[in-house]
Structures are given as structure tokens and as C-alpha cells.
Design an enzyme around this catalytic site. Structure first.
Site, PDB file in Angstrom:
ATOM      1  N   GLN A  59       0.938  -1.160  -0.105  1.00  0.00           N
ATOM      2  CA  GLN A  59       0.088  -0.031   0.060  1.00  0.00           C
ATOM      3  C   GLN A  59       0.912   1.317   0.068  1.00  0.00           C
ATOM      4  O   GLN A  59       0.366   2.406  -0.012  1.00  0.00           O
ATOM      5  CB  GLN A  59      -1.024   0.156   1.199  1.00  0.00           C
ATOM      6  N   ASP A  67       6.257   4.632  -1.529  1.00  0.00           N
ATOM      7  CA  ASP A  67       7.852   4.923  -1.273  1.00  0.00           C
ATOM      8  C   ASP A  67       8.873   4.173  -1.969  1.00  0.00           C
ATOM      9  O   ASP A  67       9.968   4.625  -1.949  1.00  0.00           O
ATOM     10  CB  ASP A  67       8.005   4.924   0.121  1.00  0.00           C
ATOM     11  N   HIS A  69      -1.192   1.515  -4.543  1.00  0.00           N
ATOM     12  CA  HIS A  69      -1.617   2.817  -4.545  1.00  0.00           C
ATOM     13  C   HIS A  69      -0.577   3.560  -5.468  1.00  0.00           C
ATOM     14  O   HIS A  69      -0.223   4.913  -5.043  1.00  0.00           O
ATOM     15  CB  HIS A  69      -1.633   3.301  -3.007  1.00  0.00           C
ATOM     16  N   CYS A 124       0.142  12.138 -16.906  1.00  0.00           N
ATOM     17  CA  CYS A 124      -0.643  13.099 -17.421  1.00  0.00           C
ATOM     18  C   CYS A 124      -2.063  12.625 -17.232  1.00  0.00           C
ATOM     19  O   CYS A 124      -2.384  11.520 -17.633  1.00  0.00           O
ATOM     20  CB  CYS A 124      -0.264  13.389 -18.934  1.00  0.00           C
ATOM     21  N   CYS A 184       0.481  17.408 -24.117  1.00  0.00           N
ATOM     22  CA  CYS A 184      -0.885  17.848 -24.693  1.00  0.00           C
ATOM     23  C   CYS A 184      -1.288  18.938 -23.488  1.00  0.00           C
ATOM     24  O   CYS A 184      -2.384  19.554 -23.950  1.00  0.00           O
ATOM     25  CB  CYS A 184      -1.668  16.652 -24.498  1.00  0.00           C
ATOM     26  N   ILE A 209       8.536  -4.442  13.699  1.00  0.00           N
ATOM     27  CA  ILE A 209       8.583  -5.010  12.490  1.00  0.00           C
ATOM     28  C   ILE A 209      10.060  -5.270  11.978  1.00  0.00           C
ATOM     29  O   ILE A 209      10.124  -6.477  11.509  1.00  0.00           O
ATOM     30  CB  ILE A 209       7.757  -3.941  11.567  1.00  0.00           C
TER      31      ILE A 209
HETATM   32 ZN    ZN Z   1      -0.840  14.809 -21.540  1.00  0.00          ZN
END
Ligand code: ZN
Length: 234
Positions: A84, A87, A104, A112, A140, A221
Site C-alpha cells: 500500500q 515510497d 497505491h 498526465c 498535450c 517489525i
Molecule cells: Zn498529456
């Protein structure tokens, strides 16, 4: 033994990256910060976009190093690493790129929103530092954003389906440093358990899925994961 691992923010706190969603997380302390990573706020305001790029510029992830847990997971042969986190620390620890599923996305890439062209967060940040208010796609003119899944966006269906497959086809499923409160990531635990995998949960706090686990580990951990990986590869 086939192993699938799901990791959350808790695995990276020992690398100096705070858990933004956790009990003391930034998003809870400062709802204004949450707007910077919420899709409709981001798309609707050039000023939010500028602040969002600067927020990414200031992320501790740029200088963070993988810790003992990331490195131990990278030693598991042929394991799938579902994360998740945005990094990039699993890849930097040596987990093969094609075995890391970033649910994620990744904060170092940019995309874009109009044409889908790839670029980098570093380039967008440098354009802002050079004086641009709202760097647009060079191809664009569309709105650029980090290649992360913001609040209000759907997960990448291709990545998600590979994660579901990895959860349903493993002998051992390990969840590390995730409170398992965010769907659909949390659902992966159920999928693994129902498919007959041995489920191990490593987390500082109890989770809603502890009752499904064969083993629940509350040790730090950075200690617990290397020990577990050594046992799995013995
Ligand atoms: Zn673009």
C-alpha cells in the site's frame, strides 16, 4: 513454499516515513493536508496542485533507506510483495520489480491525466522551483499528477487482479504493518485465508482480521520480519 506479502505504512516508519493514516497520522491531524492528495480537490485547483507537488518534494521518502524488514522480504524467493506504500522501498531493497505490486502507485512517477504520458515527480518539482505555478503535460497541456492513487480514485484494476491472484495462490500470506482498515487491500487477507493459506499478521496494534490469522505477531517489525523470513526460507 510460495509466499505472498502485503505491506502497509508500518513497515516504512522505521525508515523514517510517517504513517499518514495511522492513529497519529498527518491526515487526521490536518484535513487541509488531505486535500492535497484528494483527486477532485487536486483536479479542481491549480493552487492545490502546486502545494501537492511541494508536499511531495518535502517527503522523507526521497532520502529514506530500506530497513531490515524490506531487506528480509527481498530474500524470499519468488514471493509476491503487494504494498500500500508509494515510497518505492521494496524495489530499492532488491525485490524484483515484476514481483512488487504497488496498489497505491508510486510517488516518484508522474502521469498526465489527459493523455497518460509518463514523466517524473522530480521534473514537475523542478519546473515549479524554476517558477512555473502549475506544470502541465509537455505533450498535450493536460494536468499532471503523481502516479499515485489519490483519495477518490480507483485502484489500477490490472494491479489489483494480480494481487488477488497472488493472495489466492500462496501457501503463506503475511500482512506486515497494515491496520487492514482500507479495502480492498484488507480483503486480500480473507481471500488468502479462504484459499487455505497460512496467514501471519505482523502489526504493532490489533487488526480486524486477527481472528483469521494462524499467527499474530506484535514485536517490532524490524525484528519480527527478518526472523519470520529466516524461518520461511530455512
Ligand atoms: Zn498529456
Amino acid at each position: 513454499m510460495t509466499v505472498t506479502v502485503l505491506t502497509g505504512a508500518g513497515i516504512s516508519t522505521e525508515s523514517g516515513i510517517p504513517d499518514y493514516r495511522g492513529p497519529n497520522g498527518l491526515w487526521r491531524a490536518d484535513p487541509e493536508q488531505e486535500r492535497l492528495v484528494t483527486y477532485h480537490h487536486y483536479m479542481g485547483s491549480a493552487e492545490i496542485r502546486r502545494r501537492s507537488w511541494l508536499f511531495r518534494r518535502d517527503s522523507p521518502a526521497w532520502d529514506a533507506e530500506p530497513n531490515a524488514a524490506h531487506r528480509a522480504l527481498a530474500t524470499l524467493p519468488d514471493a509476491w510483495i503487494i504494498t500500500q506504500n508509494v515510497d518505492g522501498l521494496h524495489r530499492r531493497a532488491g525485490s524484483p520489480q515484476d514481483r512488487v505490486l504497488e496498489l497505491h502507485g508510486n510517488m516518484f512517477g508522474a502521469v498526465c491525466t489527459s493523455c497518460g504520458a509518463d514523466s517524473t515527480t522530480l521534473e514537475a518539482v523542478e519546473r515549479i522551483m524554476a517558477g512555473e505555478d502549475d506544470p502541465a503535460c509537455r505533450a498535450c497541456g493536460g494536468i499532471l499528477k503523481t502516479a499515485t492513487v489519490m483519495f477518490g480514485q480507483s485502484l489500477d484494476q490490472g494491479v489489483l487482479s494480480r494481487a488477488v491472484e497472488a493472495a489466492g495462490n500462496c501457501e503463506v500470506f503475511v500482512a506486515v504493518g497494515t491496520s487492514l482498515q482500507v479495502r480492498p487491500a484488507a480483503t486480500l487477507v480473507s481471500i488468502a485465508a479462504e484459499a487455505g493459506a497460512r496467514v501471519v499478521i505482523v502489526n504493532g496494534e490489533p487488526t480486524a482480521y486477527d481472528h483469521m490469522a494462524d499467527e499474530v505477531i506484535h514485536d517490532p517489525i524490524g525484528v519480527a520480519v527478518p526472523r519470520l523470513c529466516a524461518a520461511l526460507t530455512a
